[in-house]
Scaffold this active site. Structure first.
Site, PDB file in Angstrom:
ATOM      1  N   ASP A 164      42.606  40.232  38.240  1.00  0.00           N
ATOM      2  CA  ASP A 164      42.823  41.572  37.669  1.00  0.00           C
ATOM      3  C   ASP A 164      43.422  42.514  38.713  1.00  0.00           C
ATOM      4  O   ASP A 164      44.293  43.325  38.403  1.00  0.00           O
ATOM      5  CB  ASP A 164      41.506  42.157  37.150  1.00  0.00           C
ATOM      6  CG  ASP A 164      40.880  41.329  36.041  1.00  0.00           C
ATOM      7  OD1 ASP A 164      41.621  40.626  35.332  1.00  0.00           O
ATOM      8  OD2 ASP A 164      39.643  41.391  35.897  1.00  0.00           O
ATOM      9  N   ASP A 191      34.244  37.517  35.792  1.00  0.00           N
ATOM     10  CA  ASP A 191      34.417  38.831  36.414  1.00  0.00           C
ATOM     11  C   ASP A 191      33.199  39.082  37.287  1.00  0.00           C
ATOM     12  O   ASP A 191      32.090  38.660  36.961  1.00  0.00           O
ATOM     13  CB  ASP A 191      34.528  39.924  35.341  1.00  0.00           C
ATOM     14  CG  ASP A 191      35.830  39.847  34.563  1.00  0.00           C
ATOM     15  OD1 ASP A 191      36.841  39.400  35.140  1.00  0.00           O
ATOM     16  OD2 ASP A 191      35.844  40.241  33.387  1.00  0.00           O
TER      17      ASP A 191
END
Length: 152
Positions: A130, A112
């Site tokens: 995401d 991330d």
């Protein structure tokens, strides 16, 4: 094709982050509103399940997503007259899901790297997969409200 584009975009951005941003480095843009970083998430969204046992993690974070992605793919391929917007939404969900699944299998975690802070609004740290999954789900929700006919 759109599924592959989502996977490619996700994997390329993660690889760039892994190669150019040190783990936990904090790079702020526009008065700390946009943050680039490099965080390895061993859990699900927002770190959920990070402390689960390895076998439970494998079942919930690898096995279950594979089943869900296969069901979505089967539904798309089985219905010849599926709505374009729904096809687009499923492509985003499947592409993003596969992108994060590749990370889990190949690296044992998901990279991330992006966060938004705007006034009181603050996101968790996320990646392009995401974004794809979230966008796909939003389209599905919008389409489900749009297709409902009011009962008379």
């Amino acid at each position: 094709m759109l599924v592959l584009l989502n996977i490619g975009c996700d994997q390329v951005t993660k690889e760039v982050v892994r190669n150019t941003i040190a783990p936990m480095e904090y790079i702020a843009f526009l008065n700390d509103r946009f943050i680039l970083t490099n965080v390895e998430n061993t859990g699900a969204m927002l770190g959920f399940g990070e402390n689960l046992s390895p076998i439970l993690k494998r079942i919930l974070l690898q096995g279950l997503p594979i089943i869900v992605l296969l069901i979505l793919l089967f539904r798309i391929l089985k219905k010849p007259n599926i709505d374009r917007w729904l096809t687009l939404a499923f492509a985003f969900v499947i592409g993003g899901g596969i992108g994060n699944l590749i990370d889990r299998v190949a690296h044992g975690s998901v990279t991330d790297f992006f966060q938004i802070k705007w006034g009181f609004f603050k996101t968790g740290i996320f990646n392009m997969a995401d974004v794809s999954v979230s966008l796909g789900i939003l389209i599905i929700i919008f389409m489900s409200f749009r297709q409902q006919k009011p009962a008379l």
